[in-house]
Design an enzyme around this catalytic site. Structure first.
Site, PDB file in Angstrom:
ATOM      1  N   ASP A   1       1.219  -1.430  -0.349  1.00  0.00           N
ATOM      2  CA  ASP A   1       0.061   0.347  -0.108  1.00  0.00           C
ATOM      3  C   ASP A   1       0.816   1.641  -0.118  1.00  0.00           C
ATOM      4  OD1 ASP A   1      -1.711   1.821   0.347  1.00  0.00           O
ATOM      5  OD2 ASP A   1      -2.668   1.125   1.476  1.00  0.00           O
ATOM      6  N   ASP A   2       0.891   1.742  -1.197  1.00  0.00           N
ATOM      7  CA  ASP A   2       1.733   3.379  -0.974  1.00  0.00           C
ATOM      8  C   ASP A   2       3.184   3.064  -1.518  1.00  0.00           C
ATOM      9  OD1 ASP A   2      -0.302   4.607  -0.793  1.00  0.00           O
ATOM     10  OD2 ASP A   2      -0.089   5.483   0.972  1.00  0.00           O
TER      11      ASP A   2
ATOM     12  N   CYS B   1      -5.288   4.216  -3.825  1.00  0.00           N
ATOM     13  CA  CYS B   1      -5.642   2.965  -3.341  1.00  0.00           C
ATOM     14  C   CYS B   1      -7.103   2.264  -4.389  1.00  0.00           C
ATOM     15  CB  CYS B   1      -6.140   3.494  -2.439  1.00  0.00           C
ATOM     16  SG  CYS B   1      -4.338   3.785  -1.299  1.00  0.00           S
TER      17      CYS B   1
ATOM     18  N   ASP C   1      -0.062  -1.112  -4.853  1.00  0.00           N
ATOM     19  CA  ASP C   1      -1.520  -0.262  -5.640  1.00  0.00           C
ATOM     20  C   ASP C   1      -0.746   1.348  -6.071  1.00  0.00           C
ATOM     21  OD1 ASP C   1      -0.950   1.426  -3.148  1.00  0.00           O
ATOM     22  OD2 ASP C   1      -3.204   0.498  -2.379  1.00  0.00           O
ATOM     23  N   ASN C   2       0.241   2.404  -5.603  1.00  0.00           N
ATOM     24  CA  ASN C   2       0.369   3.074  -6.003  1.00  0.00           C
ATOM     25  C   ASN C   2       1.459   3.937  -5.568  1.00  0.00           C
ATOM     26  OD1 ASN C   2      -2.549   3.959  -4.563  1.00  0.00           O
ATOM     27  ND2 ASN C   2      -0.247   5.254  -3.509  1.00  0.00           N
TER      28      ASN C   2
END
Ligand SMILES: *[C@@H]1O[C@H](CO)[C@@H](O)[C@H](O)[C@H]1NC(C)=O
Ligand SMILES: *[C@@H]1O[C@H](CO)[C@@H](O)[C@H](O)[C@H]1NC(C)=O
Ligand SMILES: *[C@@H]1O[C@H](CO)[C@@H](O)[C@H](O)[C@H]1NC(C)=O
Ligand SMILES: *[C@@H]1O[C@H](CO)[C@@H](O)[C@H](O)[C@H]1NC(C)=O
Ligand SMILES: *[C@@H]1O[C@H](CO)[C@@H](O)[C@H](O)[C@H]1NC(C)=O
Ligand SMILES: *[C@@H]1O[C@H](CO)[C@@H](O)[C@H](O)[C@H]1NC(C)=O
Ligand SMILES: *[C@@H]1O[C@H](CO)[C@@H](O)[C@H](O)[C@H]1NC(C)=O
Ligand SMILES: *[C@@H]1O[C@H](CO)[C@@H](O)[C@H](O)[C@H]1NC(C)=O
Length: 521
Positions: free
Chosen positions: A42-43, A78, A312-313
């Protein structure tokens, strides 16, 4: 909003799956489809050295498989990008446009039209046993959309995080029943995912392939490392890239210009701390990868299992004097790590441009299934140089969900304005953009011939930002208004087509064009 049709719902009875046993003929694949372990962090950025703490992952997946150096998200946020990973669709096709239920995130419509066509549903129908543990979509488990009792279609064993990433004091839906976790050391979410994964693998019988998705919260806010990793990166500071905390000129869009640039010195130690703690949170993920890898090895399953590692990014910390977030069209935010190892994949570095929307087609390729999507299987990229690819990046700015806090003067169209970050706002309703990102690789040395980005904002200036990454890696000079008019016109036309594309039309610009007869482009 004018919408394309959402993916048509697929039920086991209505399925028209063509199960093609290795019709592609280029994978030295085993006779039964291989297992898959997909890890989605995540991130996690790739440009600010976000993979540095992942020593085991780089060793066990990276150096034994393919490292993709040009992977871009479909959306630098996200929920929309997770939706793209799950469905193989760009945002304008899956219609999850922001992190709220109103924006499609885990909404009733998502459940009805998209969950029946995720890779999980398709692989389950093809005979896979499927397992999910960790963060799913930001609004998952919200009472308005079924709460913990809603287990998304396609998953046999479900351990979905309720809500957004957290490390302690959270709930999981375990097969549809809410389980609460507190804040003792053993409740650390990444470790809980690890234990669930171990249970799943230990209960696995060889007669069925498995699909396992592991989605830890790291390195997302609130950046809480496992106790054993506290202070492991003492002294590490945020990366001072050439665009770190620089004054921002008229050539950047209004949100980046707004507020103090550069940031006051008082903010910098906070950025350093966030950077260091993000790395510390990743150490537990690296252990998770190693544990799963070692267990599969012990059980003789390794040579029959693909590992896919991505995020996700991306993330920025201080670039262009923006404190810490994603949601911008810059390389920091749109680039993500992507590693794939498994049968038939040789150690390699692949510079072809690829997208998060490709993961879906890749999983289907592994399972020997065909189903339309906006992406392409990544096994293609490992074989077919030269590559010329244009990928799409779409982002819809969010307004503030809460009444703006009086500590930062702002209106409700502005979002994520934090006093401790000099009140620099990190999002706004008109921070809405679409971009095309082109990478074309020319052998023998695979140096990119074209390596550029062209973005248009949906604000009242229709602001353009464009960069030639070959000569301006840090995006210091916007060429959107200085390039030749004819070139700008061509960029615009291409962006417009991509922003409406569906299925193989989205592969416009690839060397697969003739193969798929994409004649209208
Ligand atoms: C994987 O290894 C096991 C045990 O060494 C062997 O029986 C199996 O045939 C191998 N599978 C593949 C696809 O190579
Ligand atoms: C969840 O459901 C699956 C499939 O029915 C089952 O194998 C598994 O044991 C369940 N997990 C838990 C923790 O109850
Ligand atoms: C978890 O919740 C408890 C009880 O509300 C609180 O005391 C504690 O600070 C929280 N811990 C974390 C890490 O959020
Ligand atoms: C969390 O930790 C605090 C202090 O360390 C403790 O007082 C509290 O009971 C814990 N809460 C939970 C939910 O475990
Ligand atoms: C890191 O710094 C903290 C606070 O300065 C200190 O308490 C801790 O011992 C240090 N940890 C390491 C591993 O150096
Ligand atoms: C999310 O998108 C929906 C649909 O466009 C919109 O109604 C909602 O206001 C957006 N949410 C935020 C926080 O901007
Ligand atoms: C974007 O929205 C903000 C907040 O409503 C407004 O102040 C600003 O002028 C707008 N900028 C552009 C370029 O549309
Ligand atoms: C592509 O289109 C041409 C002419 O439109 C046709 O002759 C050819 O068979 C098509 N190829 C494929 C693979 O569909």
């Amino acid at each position: 909003m004018s919408h394309n049709q959402p993916g048509s719902p697929v039920t086991p009875m209505k399925m028209h799956l063509t199960i093609l046993l290795f019709f592609l003929g280029y994978l030295a694949a085993p006779v039964t489809p291989a297992n898959v372990v997909l890890i989605i962090t995540d991130d996690q950025d790739s440009t600010l050295d976000g993979m540095t703490p992942m020593v085991n992952t780089l060793n066990l997946i990276g150096s034994r498989g393919a490292t993709f150096t040009n992977c871009f998200v479909a959306s630098p946020i996200c929920c929309p990008n997770r939706a793209s990973i799950l469905t193989g669709r760009y945002q304008h096709n899956h219609l999850t446009v922001n992190n709220s239920i109103a924006g499609g995130c885990s909404s009733a419509k998502w459940q009805k039209f998209q969950e029946p066509a995720t890779f999980a549903t398709l692989l389950q129908i093809a005979g896979y046993r499927t397992f999910y543990a960790g963060k799913y979509l930001n609004e998952y488990g919200n009472r308005k959309v079924g709460g913990a009792a809603h287990v998304p279609m396609g998953w046999d064993w479900w351990a979905g995080l309720i809500g957004n990433s957290k490390y302690y004091n959270y709930s999981l839906s375990i097969n549809g029943t809410e389980a609460k976790y507190g804040n003792s050391t053993s409740d650390y979410l990444t470790d809980v995912i690890n234990n669930l994964a171990v249970n799943f693998i230990n209960g696995h019988s060889d007669d069925q392939p498995f699909l396992m998705v592991l989605a830890p919260p790291a390195p997302h806010a609130p950046f809480t490392p496992a106790d054993r990793h506290n202070d492991k990166y003492n002294g590490t500071k945020a990366k001072r890239t050439p665009n770190f905390n620089v004054p921002v000129h008229q050539d950047k869009h209004w949100l980046v210009r707004k507020g103090p640039t550069p940031l006051p010195n008082s903010v910098l130690p906070k950025l350093d701390e966030i950077y260091r703690k993000r790395w510390e949170t990743l150490l537990a993920v690296d252990e998770l990868v190693k544990n799963v890898h070692d267990l599969l090895k012990e059980r003789n399953l390794l040579n029959d299992t693909y590992f896919i590692y991505t995020s996700d990014n991306g993330y920025h910390i201080g670039q262009f004097s923006m404190p810490m977030d994603k949601r911008q069209p810059y390389e920091t935010d749109i680039r993500v790590p992507l590693l794939i190892s498994g049968p038939g994949i040789n150690p390699s570095t692949i510079s072809a441009g690829v997208s998060s929307v490709d993961i879906f087609a890749t999983l289907l390729d592994i399972a020997g299934i065909e189903y339309p999507s906006d992406g392409m299987t990544l096994f293609q990229a490992t074989r077919n140089a030269p590559q010329d690819r244009i990928v799409l990046i779409e982002y819809r700015g969010e307004r503030s969900k809460k009444i703006p806090s009086s500590s930062c003067p702002s209106d409700s169209d502005l979002n994520l304005c934090m006093k401790e970050m000099a009140c620099k706002c990190q999002d706004a309703a008109n921070n809405t953009f679409s971009c095309i990102r082109r990478v074309s690789i020319t052998p023998p040395n695979n140096s990119p011939k074209f390596n550029n980005i062209f973005c248009i904002f949906e604000d009242n200036q229709k602001f353009i930002e464009s960069y030639d990454i070959n000569v301006d890696e840090y995006q210091m000079t916007n060429i959107g208004y200085t390039m030749k008019k004819g070139l700008r016109h061509r960029f615009r036309k291409r962006l417009k087509r991509m922003a409406m594309c569906r299925n193989v039309e989205c592969l416009f610009g690839t060397n697969l064009r003739s193969k798929f007869n994409i004649s209208k482009f």
